[in-house]
Design a protein around this motif. Structure first.
Motif, PDB file in Angstrom:
ATOM      1  N   LEU A 138       0.851  -1.192   0.000  1.00  0.00           N
ATOM      2  CA  LEU A 138       0.000   0.000   0.000  1.00  0.00           C
ATOM      3  C   LEU A 138       0.882   1.237   0.000  1.00  0.00           C
ATOM      4  O   LEU A 138       1.784   1.350   0.831  1.00  0.00           O
ATOM      5  CB  LEU A 138      -0.890   0.040   1.248  1.00  0.00           C
ATOM      6  N   ILE A 139       0.616   2.171  -0.951  1.00  0.00           N
ATOM      7  CA  ILE A 139       1.415   3.401  -1.029  1.00  0.00           C
ATOM      8  C   ILE A 139       0.475   4.581  -1.198  1.00  0.00           C
ATOM      9  O   ILE A 139      -0.404   4.551  -2.053  1.00  0.00           O
ATOM     10  CB  ILE A 139       2.365   3.367  -2.251  1.00  0.00           C
ATOM     11  N   ASN A 140       0.669   5.626  -0.410  1.00  0.00           N
ATOM     12  CA  ASN A 140      -0.061   6.884  -0.595  1.00  0.00           C
ATOM     13  C   ASN A 140      -1.559   6.662  -0.800  1.00  0.00           C
ATOM     14  O   ASN A 140      -2.127   7.025  -1.822  1.00  0.00           O
ATOM     15  CB  ASN A 140       0.522   7.637  -1.795  1.00  0.00           C
ATOM     16  N   CYS A 141      -2.198   6.043   0.183  1.00  0.00           N
ATOM     17  CA  CYS A 141      -3.618   5.791   0.002  1.00  0.00           C
ATOM     18  C   CYS A 141      -4.373   5.887   1.330  1.00  0.00           C
ATOM     19  O   CYS A 141      -3.777   5.919   2.393  1.00  0.00           O
ATOM     20  CB  CYS A 141      -3.844   4.422  -0.646  1.00  0.00           C
ATOM     21  N   ILE A 142      -5.700   5.980   1.204  1.00  0.00           N
ATOM     22  CA  ILE A 142      -6.570   5.980   2.377  1.00  0.00           C
ATOM     23  C   ILE A 142      -7.484   4.776   2.250  1.00  0.00           C
ATOM     24  O   ILE A 142      -8.201   4.640   1.249  1.00  0.00           O
ATOM     25  CB  ILE A 142      -7.403   7.279   2.443  1.00  0.00           C
ATOM     26  N   ILE A 143      -7.456   3.895   3.236  1.00  0.00           N
ATOM     27  CA  ILE A 143      -8.289   2.689   3.218  1.00  0.00           C
ATOM     28  C   ILE A 143      -9.364   2.869   4.282  1.00  0.00           C
ATOM     29  O   ILE A 143      -9.053   2.983   5.468  1.00  0.00           O
ATOM     30  CB  ILE A 143      -7.458   1.432   3.535  1.00  0.00           C
ATOM     31  N   LEU A 144     -10.625   2.918   3.862  1.00  0.00           N
ATOM     32  CA  LEU A 144     -11.699   3.197   4.809  1.00  0.00           C
ATOM     33  C   LEU A 144     -12.164   1.923   5.522  1.00  0.00           C
ATOM     34  O   LEU A 144     -11.697   0.825   5.232  1.00  0.00           O
ATOM     35  CB  LEU A 144     -12.840   3.912   4.086  1.00  0.00           C
TER      36      LEU A 144
END
Lengths: 361, 415
Positions: free
Chosen positions: B333-339
């Motif tokens: 995972l790179i530069n992300c938002i996981i809700l």
């Protein structure tokens, strides 16, 4: 007699319209889609309709309260907690569909519009004495669908072929079934496909029969087919010389105008147009092959073709809207704007032209 | 001698659903102010900055959303921070200053000596205690937080000129066409209660102008029948511009970061800014790991305690993982938002994206974008409950809720 309407899903192909209401409540020819089916069922004496749903039950239940009284038919919901496919919902609603009379029950797919020759289907079912009857319809491109291979004279179904690569027949499942209660014994309460699991079993027992659907048929689950479907539907109204169709010097071809809609001077409306309740079409407007839903205002000199204008939207003066433009609820297209296939989500203002098909969020 | 009982209140403008369309599809089921940034709702960051204000009596959130959308959040944050937070719903637009005036009674309930006004979609360090000190020193009606930006980008904001010695606001103009100054308005203010008089003056002048027109007797009846002023008062054009140069308004310059959270792409950037701030101010909010007991963590990452991340996954930089997320072995995972409630299956890759609640990302699939925050499809956004099947690639796309992708897509909006 009873009936089940498979409502299911999120109706994503009919977005942005289905972002505002569940798909069965999207208006078609000025009436919620599902009302066409419920009225056809009521007309042949069905006393109870079960809606198999898995999405937004509160909205559906509110709608039902309004219409139960008006139509005079009992409407209940059978709610899936997980998607059960096309057969599972029947098992879920088992108790509602069977009673001491042992009568067969109808199952309808909610995306389908047709003339619903249900009385003929009951007679057909009685005459062959089998376990299940399905309507099939002839299409030009059968490979897009599931083809039903049947014996021409009796209608007995030999087999189903899903999206065949070679031509095996041109009749496809029209999504209208009449089933004996014994069919329910063949369906487990789990995600099940009626075409892939249940019907092939009944066909193997030589107890499945197909009747060719007279009249038009359309799966209006997506905008392009919705617009074609309206043409077919209005055409069938014309064939029956229905008084519902509008007439007048400003009308071309088949046009439906709700009695509460207002049309101004110098307009040219049609062919294949439906104008919903409370709409205001100002003067000098040209409408063709389009649906204008409840509460829409089309301002002067605008020109709309091959499009769907969602509830309470407005189209500005001299605007030109065409080529499968779909406006969601409460979308306002500014004066003089051009939309070529814009698909606009609800509650938006369009202040600059959309030159090629594009989704506006 | 200062009174020890001098109370301060803060007002945070949260806006309404109309402004949320740029945050679709995420804003379909969650108001923009409650969308997570660096592991907490967007509005949480200004609210927790307010906590640093001495003698803080109340925090007000003003907006157009239905009260029930904020009810749960407001009660839980009041509890957590031990300070009353109230949501006030506007019935119709009054303008940025008009809103303040509309709720004057509630805001002045505790007779505060100072009122902070913050915009919810501002991402910055919120140096509120410093602004309070500065305001007391200047002694005017209010102080604006300002920042220097590049000359090219300045015209997207309110440009202003300040006296380099006295820090007085000399000139203010909103989104000018020609260059005025590289100093811009951050959207964070502190006022004394005199602000209400200033707003009232604007209403009076508007009414006077209306009255000067010849009106029919029927229209005149309508005007006097209106009790609260119904016209629009904007802070920038109606208060700041006219009062600039009159020794009423002052500026406080911040040297730290500042962004306006206008799009989901920028919200990933702001999430990174806040995570970097955590590294300095509260490093235990950040995740740590080297692949042995916990997943390998690179750069600034925050992981909700209820999330399960396999030790063979590699996370970061700039990743936020929300509650109940399951990250399987071998995921990158790179530069992300996981809700919340997302499931990411084995060996999948997610870069420059926001993955919506309850979505599921299949084995060896890739959800990515080029990460250009200024492009419409520069980051990939998956709405609620989207399924990306095994080995499918999703690039530079936006997917609406409840869709299942079994084929790769690129540069598309999927309804």
């Amino acid at each position: 007699m009873k009936a089940l309407i498979l409502v299911g899903g999120f109706g994503t192909r009919l977005r942005p319209l289905t972002l505002s209401v569940p798909k069965p409540l999207v208006d078609f020819a000025n009436k919620p889609m599902i009302l066409h089916q419920i009225e056809a069922l009521k007309a042949i004496g069905v006393t109870e309709v079960v809606l198999a749903i898995n999405y937004q039950p509160e909205v559906m239940l509110n709608f039902l309260k309004d219409f139960e009284e008006k139509i005079g038919i009992k409407i209940t919901c059978s709610q899936e907690t997980e998607p059960l496919g096309t057969a599972g919902p029947l098992a879920l609603a088992r108790d509602k569909l069977t009673d001491i009379s042992g009568d067969p029950f109808f199952v309808l797919n909610s995306d389908v519009i047709s003339e619903y020759p249900l009385k003929q289907m009951i007679e057909f079912h009685k005459s062959h004495g089998g376990e299940a009857s399905i309507m099939v319809t002839k299409v030009d491109e059968p490979s897009k669908y599931g083809v039903v291979v049947m014996e021409e004279s009796t209608g007995q179904v030999e087999r189903f072929v899903e999206k065949p690569k070679l031509f095996v027949g041109n009749k496809i499942n029209a999504g209208i079934y009449l089933l004996n209660p014994s069919v329910l014994d063949r369906i487990e309460l789990r995600p099940t496909s009626i075409e892939k699991e249940v019907f092939p079993n009944i066909a193997r027992d030589k107890k499945l029969y197909a009747m060719v659907l007279p009249g038009f048929w359309m799966d209006i689950g997506q905008p392009r087919d919705y617009i074609s479907g309206l043409r077919l539907y209005l055409d069938s109204l014309k064939k029956k010389s229905s008084p519902k169709l509008a007439a007048g010097p400003h009308i071309i071809g088949n046009v439906l105008v709700d009695e509460s809609a207002k049309i101004g001077e110098g307009c040219l409306i049609g062919p294949d147009v439906a104008i919903g309740p409370g709409c205001v079409v100002e003067s000098g407007v040209r409408l063709s092959r389009c649906t204008v839903m409840r509460g829409v205002r089309i301002k002067k000199h605008a020109c709309i073709s091959s499009s769907i204008i969602g509830w309470h939207s407005t189209v500005g003066q001299w605007a030109r809207v065409e080529n499968m433009t779909i406006l969601g609820e409460d979308v306002h297209v500014g004066d003089e704007i051009y939309s070529n296939g814009g698909v606009v989500l609800p509650h938006k203002e369009i202040k600059s032209s959309i030159l090629k098909p594009e989704i506006v969020m | 001698m200062e009174s020890l009982e001098e109370k301060v209140v803060a007002v945070i403008i949260v806006g309404g659903p109309a402004e949320g369309t740029r945050f679709r599809p995420l804003s379909f089921n969650t108001p923009k102010p409650l969308l997570p940034l660096a592991g907490r709702p967007m509005v949480h960051h200004p609210i927790s900055a307010c906590k640093k204000i001495p003698n803080l009596a109340q925090i007000f959130l003003i907006g157009f959303y239905e009260g029930k959308e904020f009810a749960l959040y407001v009660s839980s944050i009041s509890n957590e921070l031990q300070v009353p937070v109230r949501y006030l719903k506007e019935d119709k637009p009054h303008g940025s200053a008009g809103s303040l005036y509309y709720f004057q009674d509630q805001i002045m309930e505790d007779s505060p000596s100072h009122i902070f006004l913050l915009n919810c979609d501002v991402c910055c360090n919120f140096p509120l205690p410093n602004m309070l000190d500065a305001q007391k020193r200047y002694g005017g009606m209010g102080t604006l937080l300002v920042i220097k930006v590049s000359a090219e980008s300045a015209n997207q904001f309110g440009e202003l000129v300040a006296d380099p010695i006295t820090k007085e606001l000399l000139h203010y103009t909103e989104k000018p066409e020609t260059f005025v100054s590289d100093l811009i308005n951050c959207g964070v203010y502190i006022f004394t209660p005199k602000i209400f008089d200033a707003i009232e003056d604007v209403y009076m002048r508007q009414e006077d102008r209306a009255n000067v027109h010849h009106v029919t007797s029927f229209e005149a009846l309508q005007i006097t029948a209106r009790s609260p002023p119904t016209d629009f008062v904007r802070l920038d054009q109606d208060i700041l511009s006219p009062l600039a140069g009159k020794r009423q308004l002052y500026t406080y310059e911040t040297m730290d970061f500042w962004e306006q959270i206008k799009t989901p792409g920028i919200s990933i950037k702001c999430s990174a800014l806040y995570l970097a701030q955590f590294r300095i101010a509260s490093p235990d909010l950040l995740a740590k790991g080297d692949g042995t007991k916990n997943a390998t963590v690179v750069g600034d990452v925050c992981i909700h305690p209820s999330a399960k991340v396999h030790p063979t996954a590699k996370i970061g930089p700039n990743v936020s993982i929300s509650a109940n997320v399951r990250v399987s072995p071998g995921v990158r995972l790179i530069n992300c938002i996981i809700l919340d409630d997302v499931e990411i299956d084995e060996n999948a890759v997610v870069m420059h994206s926001i993955v919506g609640w309850k979505s599921s990302i299949g084995k060896w699939s890739r959800v990515q974008a080029d990460g250009d925050y200024n492009k419409k499809l520069g980051i990939t956004i998956l709405g609620e409950a989207v399924t990306v099947e095994d080995e499918v690639v999703v690039i530079n796309s936006i997917v609406l809720p409840n869709k299942s992708l079994n084929e790769s897509v690129q540069d598309e909006i999927i309804l």
